[in-house]
Design a protein around this motif. Structure first.
Motif, PDB file in Angstrom:
ATOM      1  N   ARG A   1      -0.893  17.754  -1.439  1.00 18.18           N
ATOM      2  CA  ARG A   1      -1.885  17.683  -0.358  1.00 18.18           C
ATOM      3  C   ARG A   1      -3.267  17.374  -0.926  1.00 18.18           C
ATOM      4  O   ARG A   1      -4.041  16.619  -0.326  1.00 18.18           O
ATOM      5  CB  ARG A   1      -1.906  18.994   0.432  1.00 18.18           C
ATOM      6  CG  ARG A   1      -0.573  19.354   1.055  1.00 18.18           C
ATOM      7  CD  ARG A   1      -0.715  20.368   2.173  1.00 18.18           C
ATOM      8  NE  ARG A   1      -1.361  21.600   1.786  1.00 18.18           N
ATOM      9  CZ  ARG A   1      -0.743  22.660   1.275  1.00 18.18           C
ATOM     10  NH1 ARG A   1       0.573  22.621   1.051  1.00 18.18           N
ATOM     11  NH2 ARG A   1      -1.402  23.763   0.973  1.00 18.18           N
ATOM     12  N   LEU A   2      -3.597  17.955  -2.077  1.00 21.78           N
ATOM     13  CA  LEU A   2      -4.898  17.690  -2.695  1.00 21.78           C
ATOM     14  C   LEU A   2      -5.010  16.226  -3.114  1.00 21.78           C
ATOM     15  O   LEU A   2      -6.057  15.590  -2.915  1.00 21.78           O
ATOM     16  CB  LEU A   2      -5.100  18.608  -3.900  1.00 21.78           C
ATOM     17  CG  LEU A   2      -6.402  18.420  -4.685  1.00 21.78           C
ATOM     18  CD1 LEU A   2      -7.610  18.603  -3.780  1.00 21.78           C
ATOM     19  CD2 LEU A   2      -6.461  19.390  -5.862  1.00 21.78           C
ATOM     20  N   ARG A   3      -3.951  15.677  -3.683  1.00 22.11           N
ATOM     21  CA  ARG A   3      -3.972  14.261  -4.066  1.00 22.11           C
ATOM     22  C   ARG A   3      -4.149  13.378  -2.835  1.00 22.11           C
ATOM     23  O   ARG A   3      -4.850  12.361  -2.875  1.00 22.11           O
ATOM     24  CB  ARG A   3      -2.688  13.896  -4.801  1.00 22.11           C
ATOM     25  CG  ARG A   3      -2.550  14.542  -6.172  1.00 22.11           C
ATOM     26  CD  ARG A   3      -1.182  14.315  -6.746  1.00 22.11           C
ATOM     27  NE  ARG A   3      -0.968  15.144  -7.935  1.00 22.11           N
ATOM     28  CZ  ARG A   3       0.208  15.667  -8.284  1.00 22.11           C
ATOM     29  NH1 ARG A   3       1.278  15.419  -7.545  1.00 22.11           N
ATOM     30  NH2 ARG A   3       0.320  16.413  -9.359  1.00 22.11           N
ATOM     31  N   ALA A   4      -3.501  13.772  -1.741  1.00 23.46           N
ATOM     32  CA  ALA A   4      -3.635  12.992  -0.503  1.00 23.46           C
ATOM     33  C   ALA A   4      -5.071  13.024  -0.002  1.00 23.46           C
ATOM     34  O   ALA A   4      -5.619  11.993   0.406  1.00 23.46           O
ATOM     35  CB  ALA A   4      -2.684  13.546   0.558  1.00 23.46           C
ATOM     36  N   VAL A   5      -5.701  14.189  -0.045  1.00 26.61           N
ATOM     37  CA  VAL A   5      -7.087  14.310   0.419  1.00 26.61           C
ATOM     38  C   VAL A   5      -8.013  13.468  -0.452  1.00 26.61           C
ATOM     39  O   VAL A   5      -8.893  12.765   0.061  1.00 26.61           O
ATOM     40  CB  VAL A   5      -7.522  15.786   0.418  1.00 26.61           C
ATOM     41  CG1 VAL A   5      -9.039  15.905   0.517  1.00 26.61           C
ATOM     42  CG2 VAL A   5      -6.883  16.530   1.586  1.00 26.61           C
ATOM     43  N   ARG A   6      -7.824  13.535  -1.746  1.00 26.78           N
ATOM     44  CA  ARG A   6      -8.693  12.762  -2.637  1.00 26.78           C
ATOM     45  C   ARG A   6      -8.556  11.264  -2.380  1.00 26.78           C
ATOM     46  O   ARG A   6      -9.548  10.522  -2.439  1.00 26.78           O
ATOM     47  CB  ARG A   6      -8.359  13.090  -4.090  1.00 26.78           C
ATOM     48  CG  ARG A   6      -8.864  14.472  -4.518  1.00 26.78           C
ATOM     49  CD  ARG A   6      -8.412  14.825  -5.912  1.00 26.78           C
ATOM     50  NE  ARG A   6      -9.015  16.074  -6.374  1.00 26.78           N
ATOM     51  CZ  ARG A   6      -8.595  16.773  -7.413  1.00 26.78           C
ATOM     52  NH1 ARG A   6      -7.557  16.336  -8.123  1.00 26.78           N
ATOM     53  NH2 ARG A   6      -9.195  17.890  -7.764  1.00 26.78           N
ATOM     54  N   ALA A   7      -7.334  10.818  -2.113  1.00 26.67           N
ATOM     55  CA  ALA A   7      -7.147   9.400  -1.795  1.00 26.67           C
ATOM     56  C   ALA A   7      -7.743   9.055  -0.442  1.00 26.67           C
ATOM     57  O   ALA A   7      -8.323   7.975  -0.270  1.00 26.67           O
ATOM     58  CB  ALA A   7      -5.660   9.058  -1.829  1.00 26.67           C
ATOM     59  N   LEU A   8      -7.633   9.954   0.506  1.00 25.70           N
ATOM     60  CA  LEU A   8      -8.180   9.706   1.836  1.00 25.70           C
ATOM     61  C   LEU A   8      -9.705   9.657   1.822  1.00 25.70           C
ATOM     62  O   LEU A   8     -10.317   8.967   2.644  1.00 25.70           O
ATOM     63  CB  LEU A   8      -7.705  10.779   2.809  1.00 25.70           C
ATOM     64  CG  LEU A   8      -6.244  10.671   3.261  1.00 25.70           C
ATOM     65  CD1 LEU A   8      -5.794  11.956   3.943  1.00 25.70           C
ATOM     66  CD2 LEU A   8      -6.045   9.483   4.193  1.00 25.70           C
TER      67      LEU A   8
ATOM     68  N   ALA B   1       0.833  -1.206   0.000  1.00 27.44           N
ATOM     69  CA  ALA B   1       0.000   0.000   0.000  1.00 27.44           C
ATOM     70  C   ALA B   1       0.867   1.255   0.000  1.00 27.44           C
ATOM     71  O   ALA B   1       0.481   2.282  -0.581  1.00 27.44           O
ATOM     72  CB  ALA B   1      -0.928  -0.013   1.212  1.00 27.44           C
ATOM     73  N   GLU B   2       2.029   1.196   0.654  1.00 25.79           N
ATOM     74  CA  GLU B   2       2.908   2.362   0.676  1.00 25.79           C
ATOM     75  C   GLU B   2       3.379   2.716  -0.732  1.00 25.79           C
ATOM     76  O   GLU B   2       3.524   3.898  -1.069  1.00 25.79           O
ATOM     77  CB  GLU B   2       4.121   2.105   1.579  1.00 25.79           C
ATOM     78  CG  GLU B   2       3.782   1.957   3.054  1.00 25.79           C
ATOM     79  CD  GLU B   2       3.322   0.554   3.416  1.00 25.79           C
ATOM     80  OE1 GLU B   2       3.198  -0.288   2.492  1.00 25.79           O
ATOM     81  OE2 GLU B   2       3.094   0.295   4.602  1.00 25.79           O
ATOM     82  N   LEU B   3       3.594   1.697  -1.556  1.00 26.11           N
ATOM     83  CA  LEU B   3       3.998   1.937  -2.945  1.00 26.11           C
ATOM     84  C   LEU B   3       2.892   2.634  -3.719  1.00 26.11           C
ATOM     85  O   LEU B   3       3.130   3.595  -4.464  1.00 26.11           O
ATOM     86  CB  LEU B   3       4.354   0.600  -3.601  1.00 26.11           C
ATOM     87  CG  LEU B   3       4.707   0.630  -5.095  1.00 26.11           C
ATOM     88  CD1 LEU B   3       5.952   1.470  -5.322  1.00 26.11           C
ATOM     89  CD2 LEU B   3       4.918  -0.789  -5.612  1.00 26.11           C
ATOM     90  N   LEU B   4       1.653   2.176  -3.537  1.00 30.83           N
ATOM     91  CA  LEU B   4       0.518   2.809  -4.206  1.00 30.83           C
ATOM     92  C   LEU B   4       0.303   4.234  -3.699  1.00 30.83           C
ATOM     93  O   LEU B   4      -0.018   5.139  -4.477  1.00 30.83           O
ATOM     94  CB  LEU B   4      -0.748   1.977  -3.979  1.00 30.83           C
ATOM     95  CG  LEU B   4      -0.760   0.578  -4.607  1.00 30.83           C
ATOM     96  CD1 LEU B   4      -1.991  -0.186  -4.150  1.00 30.83           C
ATOM     97  CD2 LEU B   4      -0.711   0.666  -6.127  1.00 30.83           C
ATOM     98  N   ALA B   5       0.482   4.435  -2.396  1.00 31.88           N
ATOM     99  CA  ALA B   5       0.307   5.772  -1.826  1.00 31.88           C
ATOM    100  C   ALA B   5       1.326   6.741  -2.404  1.00 31.88           C
ATOM    101  O   ALA B   5       0.994   7.889  -2.770  1.00 31.88           O
ATOM    102  CB  ALA B   5       0.434   5.714  -0.302  1.00 31.88           C
ATOM    103  N   LYS B   6       2.566   6.303  -2.496  1.00 34.39           N
ATOM    104  CA  LYS B   6       3.604   7.162  -3.077  1.00 34.39           C
ATOM    105  C   LYS B   6       3.269   7.498  -4.522  1.00 34.39           C
ATOM    106  O   LYS B   6       3.440   8.643  -4.972  1.00 34.39           O
ATOM    107  CB  LYS B   6       4.957   6.464  -2.989  1.00 34.39           C
ATOM    108  CG  LYS B   6       6.099   7.276  -3.596  1.00 34.39           C
ATOM    109  CD  LYS B   6       7.410   6.511  -3.565  1.00 34.39           C
ATOM    110  CE  LYS B   6       8.517   7.308  -4.265  1.00 34.39           C
ATOM    111  NZ  LYS B   6       9.799   6.552  -4.308  1.00 34.39           N
ATOM    112  N   ALA B   7       2.773   6.506  -5.264  1.00 31.93           N
ATOM    113  CA  ALA B   7       2.444   6.730  -6.671  1.00 31.93           C
ATOM    114  C   ALA B   7       1.275   7.702  -6.826  1.00 31.93           C
ATOM    115  O   ALA B   7       1.306   8.597  -7.678  1.00 31.93           O
ATOM    116  CB  ALA B   7       2.119   5.398  -7.344  1.00 31.93           C
ATOM    117  N   VAL B   8       0.246   7.554  -5.997  1.00 30.46           N
ATOM    118  CA  VAL B   8      -0.919   8.427  -6.130  1.00 30.46           C
ATOM    119  C   VAL B   8      -0.578   9.866  -5.749  1.00 30.46           C
ATOM    120  O   VAL B   8      -1.143  10.826  -6.296  1.00 30.46           O
ATOM    121  CB  VAL B   8      -2.104   7.900  -5.291  1.00 30.46           C
ATOM    122  CG1 VAL B   8      -1.954   8.243  -3.818  1.00 30.46           C
ATOM    123  CG2 VAL B   8      -3.431   8.446  -5.815  1.00 30.46           C
ATOM    124  N   LEU B   9       0.361  10.046  -4.838  1.00 34.68           N
ATOM    125  CA  LEU B   9       0.757  11.396  -4.432  1.00 34.68           C
ATOM    126  C   LEU B   9       1.546  12.109  -5.525  1.00 34.68           C
ATOM    127  O   LEU B   9       1.593  13.347  -5.538  1.00 34.68           O
ATOM    128  CB  LEU B   9       1.593  11.336  -3.153  1.00 34.68           C
ATOM    129  CG  LEU B   9       0.848  10.913  -1.891  1.00 34.68           C
ATOM    130  CD1 LEU B   9       1.824  10.687  -0.745  1.00 34.68           C
ATOM    131  CD2 LEU B   9      -0.196  11.953  -1.505  1.00 34.68           C
TER     132      LEU B   9
END
Length: 336
Positions: free
Chosen positions: A192-199, A146-154
């Motif tokens: 930060r916006l990408r993080a919010v959208r993923a969250l 999941a950390e790999l996907l999180a880094k990619a989405v950010l």
């Protein structure tokens, strides 16, 4: 001193000392009767100079230049060394992250390792279609870090690929929430916006919901707004000020008004929403368009409070606001 003693005292192997001699970097000034190398105190001092410069990352050629040319200045070379070292650290840091990602996938065999590596290579592609394919082509029975996907989405700028990554991240569970929450403190508002959208796709996870509440205080309204819509739909009253601000600004104001209406189903929140809307209606400098949007938002509120305000607004000094309020007041009267 003979070469063996020099090696013992300096910590430089005899083999390396012979190499220095062959290069002309440190040549012993003397020879014994038997032809053995004999180093003077000045020779030993030069050995330590060589080792000191090598410890900074200089090549043997650069060390020879530094020690042999009085006109050789260190400033440019040291600047280059700093740049090369930073680049090497970046490469090593990236390698470390890749190794952690592979380790997090708990590979059972080398095929699992190769699948994760293939995913990494796909996500690193400069082509959006290739990155999307790498996400969607993964097998369900192969765990993805999941950390790999999180880094990619950010880091993903393409909205289509970003959507695929968020989908995959949501399926991976709550393991990526920590990385996404940490990204809310990034200096780049786009990250930060990408993080919010993923969250928002992980809002059922308590840690994700808490991170979204933190995002309500973000200095960038584009980051605050999706967090407020998600939290408001989940009944979080802390989103009210941001939702009212969206109505005022005319950004996703219809969605914001719908959420405010849903929140007002709770009597404990209804008065707060009504007070916030009426406060903006009376705010100095509020233009006609803004006040009309606020008037429209009142229609979504249950109970008599919104109707009473609409009745007052039907006699407002602004004819456009008065007409809109009167029309909505009539509409509410006709509702069952």
């Amino acid at each position: 001193m003979l070469i063996g003693e020099v090696a013992r005292r300096s910590g430089v192997s005899a083999r390396m000392l012979r190499h220095y001699d062959a290069l002309g970097l440190v040549r012993p000034t003397g020879r014994t009767v038997g032809g053995y190398r004999e180093y003077s105190a000045e020779d030993v001092r030069r050995i330590f100079h060589v080792e000191s410069l090598r410890s900074l990352g200089l090549s043997l050629h650069q060390v020879a230049q530094a020690l042999g040319d009085p006109a050789f200045t260190p400033d440019a070379l040291v600047g280059d060394l700093i740049r090369w070292t930073r680049e090497r650290l970046d490469r090593e840091r990236e390698l470390l992250e890749r190794l952690h990602a592979i380790d997090a996938s708990a590979p059972a065999d080398w095929q699992d390792v190769l699948r994760v590596v293939a995913l990494m290579q796909g996500l690193d592609s400069p082509h959006a279609a290739r990155r999307q394919q790498a996400v969607l082509a993964r097998q369900d029975d192969v765990p993805v870090p999941a950390e790999l996907l999180a880094k990619a989405v950010l880091a993903e700028p393409d909205p289509v690929v970003s959507g695929a990554l968020r989908w995959a991240l949501a399926r991976a569970g709550d393991a990526g929430v920590t990385a996404l929450a940490a990204a809310l403190h990034d200096d780049d508002p786009a990250v930060r916006l990408r993080a919010v959208r993923a969250l928002t796709d992980l809002a059922e996870v308590p840690q994700a919901a808490a991170a979204l509440e933190d995002a309500l205080a973000d200095p960038d309204p584009a980051v605050r707004r999706p967090a407020a819509l998600t939290l408001g739909r989940r009944g979080t009253t802390a989103a009210v000020p941001v939702l009212v601000g969206m109505v005022v600004d005319g950004v996703n104001d219809v969605d914001a008004a719908d959420v405010l209406g849903a929140l007002s189903e709770d009597p404990a929140c209804a008065d707060r929403v009504l007070a916030a809307l009426t406060g903006e209606l009376a705010a100095p400098g509020a233009d006609s368009a803004t006040r009309i949007r606020l008037t429209q938002a009142l229609v979504e509120l249950p109970g008599p409070g919104g109707r009473e305000v609409l009745d007052r607004l039907s006699r407002d000094g602004d004819p456009a606001v008065a007409r809109v309020a009167a029309a909505f007041a009539k509409l509410l009267e006709e509702r069952p």
